[in-house]
Design an enzyme around this catalytic site. Structure first.
Site, mmCIF file in Angstrom:
data_model
loop_
_atom_site.group_PDB
_atom_site.id
_atom_site.type_symbol
_atom_site.label_atom_id
_atom_site.label_comp_id
_atom_site.label_asym_id
_atom_site.label_seq_id
_atom_site.Cartn_x
_atom_site.Cartn_y
_atom_site.Cartn_z
ATOM 1 N N GLU A 279 0.665 -0.961 -0.257
ATOM 2 C CA GLU A 279 0.059 -0.243 0.257
ATOM 3 C C GLU A 279 0.715 1.557 0.261
ATOM 4 O OE1 GLU A 279 -2.694 -0.147 -0.475
ATOM 5 O OE2 GLU A 279 -3.100 -2.331 -0.767
ATOM 6 N N TRP A 282 1.382 1.852 -3.199
ATOM 7 C CA TRP A 282 0.894 2.807 -3.755
ATOM 8 C C TRP A 282 0.553 4.443 -4.703
ATOM 9 C CZ3 TRP A 282 -3.214 1.630 -7.883
ATOM 10 C CH2 TRP A 282 -3.290 0.818 -8.097
ATOM 11 N N TRP A 310 -21.147 13.923 -18.157
ATOM 12 C CA TRP A 310 -22.695 13.563 -15.721
ATOM 13 C C TRP A 310 -23.371 14.471 -15.572
ATOM 14 C CZ3 TRP A 310 -19.102 10.110 -13.837
ATOM 15 C CH2 TRP A 310 -17.930 9.228 -14.950
ATOM 16 N N ASN A 345 -10.457 3.142 3.428
ATOM 17 C CA ASN A 345 -10.292 2.943 2.483
ATOM 18 C C ASN A 345 -11.651 2.481 1.488
ATOM 19 O OD1 ASN A 345 -8.196 2.969 -0.040
ATOM 20 N ND2 ASN A 345 -8.676 1.265 -0.154
ATOM 21 N N TRP A 363 -16.298 12.930 -11.083
ATOM 22 C CA TRP A 363 -15.111 12.758 -10.348
ATOM 23 C C TRP A 363 -14.936 13.590 -9.805
ATOM 24 C CZ3 TRP A 363 -10.018 13.249 -11.220
ATOM 25 C CH2 TRP A 363 -10.203 13.538 -12.399
ATOM 26 N N TRP A 386 -9.586 8.821 -6.083
ATOM 27 C CA TRP A 386 -10.249 9.129 -7.560
ATOM 28 C C TRP A 386 -11.044 8.581 -9.410
ATOM 29 C CZ3 TRP A 386 -15.931 10.410 -6.033
ATOM 30 C CH2 TRP A 386 -16.179 10.642 -4.785
HETATM 31 P P1 FAD Z 1 -3.331 1.593 5.194
HETATM 32 O O1 FAD Z 1 -3.420 0.736 5.089
HETATM 33 O O2 FAD Z 1 -2.503 1.323 6.881
HETATM 34 O O3 FAD Z 1 -1.953 1.764 4.153
HETATM 35 C C1 FAD Z 1 -0.553 3.313 5.067
HETATM 36 C C2 FAD Z 1 -0.485 4.009 3.820
HETATM 37 O O4 FAD Z 1 -0.620 3.287 2.826
HETATM 38 C C3 FAD Z 1 -1.523 5.019 3.835
HETATM 39 O O5 FAD Z 1 -1.100 5.711 5.375
HETATM 40 C C4 FAD Z 1 -0.962 5.447 2.523
HETATM 41 O O6 FAD Z 1 0.183 6.141 2.386
HETATM 42 C C5 FAD Z 1 -0.882 4.095 1.608
HETATM 43 N N1 FAD Z 1 -2.248 3.851 1.289
HETATM 44 C C6 FAD Z 1 -2.471 2.901 2.042
HETATM 45 N N2 FAD Z 1 -3.577 2.655 0.891
HETATM 46 C C7 FAD Z 1 -3.262 3.619 -0.285
HETATM 47 C C8 FAD Z 1 -4.304 3.565 -1.541
HETATM 48 N N3 FAD Z 1 -5.524 2.902 -1.765
HETATM 49 N N4 FAD Z 1 -3.607 4.707 -2.489
HETATM 50 C C9 FAD Z 1 -2.651 5.140 -2.216
HETATM 51 N N5 FAD Z 1 -2.181 4.960 -0.969
HETATM 52 C C10 FAD Z 1 -2.555 4.240 0.044
HETATM 53 N N6 FAD Z 1 -4.533 8.808 0.803
HETATM 54 C C11 FAD Z 1 -4.048 8.892 0.859
HETATM 55 O O7 FAD Z 1 -3.295 9.372 1.692
HETATM 56 N N7 FAD Z 1 -4.874 10.410 1.038
HETATM 57 C C12 FAD Z 1 -5.562 11.376 -0.133
HETATM 58 O O8 FAD Z 1 -5.963 12.293 -0.211
HETATM 59 C C13 FAD Z 1 -6.965 9.873 -0.391
HETATM 60 N N8 FAD Z 1 -8.147 10.056 -0.634
HETATM 61 C C14 FAD Z 1 -8.247 9.142 -1.269
HETATM 62 C C15 FAD Z 1 -9.811 8.997 -2.585
HETATM 63 C C16 FAD Z 1 -10.445 7.987 -2.730
HETATM 64 C C17 FAD Z 1 -11.311 8.102 -3.712
HETATM 65 C C18 FAD Z 1 -9.923 6.734 -2.231
HETATM 66 C C19 FAD Z 1 -10.135 5.302 -3.480
HETATM 67 C C20 FAD Z 1 -8.237 6.652 -1.884
HETATM 68 C C21 FAD Z 1 -7.947 7.228 -1.469
HETATM 69 N N9 FAD Z 1 -6.767 7.240 -0.641
HETATM 70 C C22 FAD Z 1 -5.758 8.955 0.179
HETATM 71 C C23 FAD Z 1 -6.222 6.083 -0.072
HETATM 72 C C24 FAD Z 1 -6.549 5.209 1.237
HETATM 73 O O9 FAD Z 1 -7.929 5.868 1.030
HETATM 74 C C25 FAD Z 1 -6.058 6.255 2.418
HETATM 75 O O10 FAD Z 1 -4.463 6.438 2.155
HETATM 76 C C26 FAD Z 1 -5.819 5.311 3.603
HETATM 77 O O11 FAD Z 1 -7.300 4.846 3.579
HETATM 78 C C27 FAD Z 1 -5.112 5.741 5.125
HETATM 79 O O12 FAD Z 1 -5.274 5.291 6.016
HETATM 80 P P2 FAD Z 1 -4.504 4.433 6.297
HETATM 81 O O13 FAD Z 1 -2.978 5.599 6.619
HETATM 82 O O14 FAD Z 1 -4.915 3.470 7.465
HETATM 83 O O15 FAD Z 1 -4.093 3.204 5.142
#
Ligand code: FAD
Length: 482
Positions: A279, A282, A310, A345, A363, A386
Site C-alpha cells: 500500500e 500505491w 456527467w 479506504n 469524479w 478518484w
Molecule cells: P493503511 O492501509 O494503513 O496504509 C498505509 C499507508 O499506505 C497510507 O497511510 C497511505 O499513505 C498508503 N496507502 C494505503 N492505501 C492506499 C491507496 N489505496 N492509495 C494510495 N496510498 C495508499 N490517501 C491519502 O493519503 N490521501 C488522499 O487524499 C486519499 N484520497 C483517496 C480518495 C479515494 C477516492 C480513495 C479510494 C482512496 C484515497 N486515498 C487517499 C487512499 C487510502 O484510502 C488512504 O491512504 C488510506 O485509507 C489511509 O489510511 P491508513 O493510513 O490507515 O492506510
C-alpha cells in the site's frame, strides 16, 4: 562564523529522517528553520479546511521541537519567492535547503525559486524526504513511465534499498539575532464551521511523536492481521498514518525500515508487512502517475472519458456530502469523513463509486470535497483514488464494476457496527437490515425507532436502476468515444 542556512519546511514537518535539516545541521552553520504559509497568485490547490486544522497542530509541535533544540521556527505568510530573499537579506543567510515535493504547481514554483536564488549567489539545495523512489528514477523496460501498478511495484521493490533513516539533529544552533515570526494564531487555520475542529481533535493528534507512536503500535501487532482486516471499516485494522505521511511527520523510509525490522523479528508478521508495504507502494505509484501526468487531479487519464456526459444534481451532491443518501454504508463513510477528517479506504471506494456511478456526478466534484475535508488530503493519492474508482485512471477498476452499497456493507461491515457508530439513528436495527433499512418489515423499523423518510432518508436513488442507467450510458459512450 559561517552564514546561516535557512531550512525551508514544507510537507516534511519532522526532525528525524529529514535530509534537508540533517545536511544543514551537519554544516556547522547557524540554522533558520522556516515555514511559509503559501499565498501565491492563482494557486490551483490552496490547503483544504481539514488540512489547515492539521497544519496548525503540526506546526505547534514542530515549533516546540525546534525551539527545544535551540532554533525557533520562523513563520511567515505570503509568496515564498518574495519571502526567501527578504529573509536572506535580513539574516545574512547564505543557503536555503529544502526537501522536494511533487505536485506540479509546487515543483514549478520550487524550480523558479531555485533558479532565482542561484542567480543571487545563494546556495539552494533540495533533497528527497518523502518518497522511497522519486518518480523519474523508476522506468519500465522501454525507459518510459509505468501505467500499471503490479509491474511498477515489482520493479521498484526488487531494487529497493532505501538508506537507513537519519537521526534528528541533537542541536540546532541559532544565529545571534532571531528574525521576526508571525504568531501561529494570526493565520486563522482553525475551521470556522461550528464544531468541526472538535471532531478532528477527538480523532487525531498531529505531530511527529504521534506519527512515530502510531507506526510502532501498528507494527507491534495489528500488522499481522492487516491482510484480512484492512478492508474492514468496523475494525481498527489499518495504520491510520495517512495524515502523518501527507504532512511528512513521518517518512516512507522510516516506515519501510521499521516494517522490515518487525518482519525480521516476528516471522508471523511477514505477510502483513508485505501487504502493508504494498500500500505504501500505491502511494509511490500515485506520485509516479502525477509526475508523469500533471493534470491527474483535473482531467481523466483515459482521455476518452473527457466527453462523458456527467449529470448536474445539486440535491444529490448535497445528500452525498451530508451522509443522507439513504444507503447506510455510504452515509456512515461520509459522516466519518466530516466528523473525523478521515474515511476508511474500502468506504472511500464505495462512497466514490456511488457519487460517480449511481449519481453520475463528475469524479472531480468528489475529489474536491475530499480535498477540503480529509486531514490526509494529498493531491497524488486523492486524484489517483478518484480516477481509479471512476474507471478513468491508470490500472483502474473498470467503469462497469459498480459497487453495490448493500452487498459491500454486508460483506465488510457484517454486524453493522461501523454504520451504528456513524449513523446513530439506525443503531437499534439488527444486522440483517442495517444495510437495507427500506427492506425491513415495519415492525422491525418501529422497534428500532426508525422512521424512514423522517429519522433516516429513504434511498435517494434505486441502486439497481442507477446501475442500469450507468451501464447504458457507458455502452452508448463506448459506441462513440470510449
Ligand atoms: P493503511 O492501509 O494503513 O496504509 C498505509 C499507508 O499506505 C497510507 O497511510 C497511505 O499513505 C498508503 N496507502 C494505503 N492505501 C492506499 C491507496 N489505496 N492509495 C494510495 N496510498 C495508499 N490517501 C491519502 O493519503 N490521501 C488522499 O487524499 C486519499 N484520497 C483517496 C480518495 C479515494 C477516492 C480513495 C479510494 C482512496 C484515497 N486515498 C487517499 C487512499 C487510502 O484510502 C488512504 O491512504 C488510506 O485509507 C489511509 O489510511 P491508513 O493510513 O490507515 O492506510
Amino acid at each position: 562564523m559561517p552564514a546561516p542556512i535557512i531550512v525551508w519546511f514544507r510537507n516534511d514537518l519532522r526532525l528525524a529522517d529529514n535530509p534537508a535539516l540533517h545536511a544543514a545541521a551537519s554544516a556547522g552553520a547557524p540554522i533558520l528553520p522556516l515555514y511559509v504559509l503559501e499565498e501565491v497568485p492563482d494557486d490551483p490547490r490552496p490547503l483544504g479546511g481539514a488540512s489547515r486544522w492539521w497544519l496548525r497542530g503540526s506546526l505547534e509541535r514542530l515549533g516546540a521541537a525546534c525551539a527545544a533544540l535551540g532554533a525557533p521556527l520562523i513563520l511567515r505568510r505570503g509568496d515564498p519567492a518574495a519571502i526567501l530573499p527578504a529573509l536572506i537579506e535580513e539574516s545574512g543567510a547564505g543557503a536555503v535547503f529544502w526537501n522536494r515535493r511533487y505536485a506540479p504547481a509546487q515543483t514549478a514554483r520550487d524550480a523558479a525559486i531555485k533558479e532565482a536564488l542561484k542567480r543571487d549567489g545563494v546556495e539552494a539545495r533540495s533533497f528527497n524526504a518523502n518518497l522511497l523512489a522519486e518518480p523519474w528514477t523508476v522506468q519500465n523496460k522501454s525507459g518510459g513511465p509505468f501505467k500499471v501498478f503490479t509491474p511498477f511495484w515489482r520493479s521498484l521493490s526488487a531494487t529497493l534499498a532505501p538508506p537507513a533513516p537519519l537521526p534528528a539533529p541533537a542541536l540546532l544552533p541559532a544565529p545571534a539575532a532571531a528574525p521576526a515570526s508571525d504568531p501561529l494564531d494570526s493565520w486563522g487555520l482553525s475551521p470556522t464551521a461550528p464544531d468541526w475542529a472538535g471532531g478532528l481533535r477527538a480523532a487525531w493528534s498531529p505531530g511527529e511523536a504521534a506519527a512515530r507512536d502510531g507506526l510502532a503500535a501498528f507494527l507491534d501487532g495489528p500488522v499481522a492481521r492487516y491482510p484480512t482486516e484492512r478492508d474492514r471499516p468496523d475494525q481498527n485494522g489499518t495504520a491510520r498514518l495517512s495524515p502523518h505521511l501527507a504532512f511528512g511527520e513521518i517518512g516512507p523510509r522510516q516506515i519501510w525500515h521499521a516494517a522490515r525490522h518487525a518482519a525480521d523479528a516476528h516471522p508471523d508478521r511477514r505477510t502483513g508487512v508485505e501487504s502493508f508495504l504494498r500500500e505504501i507502494g500505491w502511494r509511490e505509484f500515485n506520485h509516479h502517475l502525477l509526475h508523469h501526468a500533471p493534470h491527474l487531479a483535473d482531467q481523466p487519464l483515459d482521455e476518452r472519458f473527457a466527453a462523458f456526459p456527467w449529470r448536474d444534481d445539486p440535491a444529490g451532491l448535497a445528500a452525498w456530502t451530508r451522509g443522507r443518501t439513504g444507503y447506510p454504508i455510504v452515509d456512515a463513510g461520509m459522516r466519518q469523513l466530516w466528523e473525523t477528517g478521515w474515511m476508511h479506504n474500502r468506504v472511500r471506494m464505495i462512497a466514490a463509486s456511488f457519487l460517480v456511478k449511481d449519481l453520475l456526478l463528475p469524479w472531480q466534484t468528489g475529489e474536491r470535497w475530499f480535498w477540503d475535508t480529509l486531514v490526509d488530503a494529498d493531491l497524488a493519492n486523492n486524484a489517483g483514488g478518484w480516477q481509479w474508482t471512476a474507471g478513468c485512471g491508470a490500472d483502474a477498476a473498470p467503469f462497469f464494476r459498480i459497487f453495490n452499497p448493500v452487498l459491500q456493507g454486508e460483506k465488510f461491515d457484517p454486524e453493522g457496527d461501523y454504520v451504528r457508530r456513524f449513523v446513530p439513528e439506525l443503531r437499534r436495527l439488527p444486522p440483517r437490515w442495517i444495510h437495507k433499512p427500506w427492506e425491513a418489515p415495519p415492525e422491525i423499523l418501529r422497534q428500532a425507532g426508525v422512521r424512514l423518510g423522517e429519522s433516516y432518508p429513504r434511498p435517494i436513488i434505486d441502486h439497481a436502476q442507477a446501475r442500469n442507467r450507468a451501464l447504458a450510458l457507458f455502452a452508448e459512450q463506448k459506441g462513440r468515444t470510449l
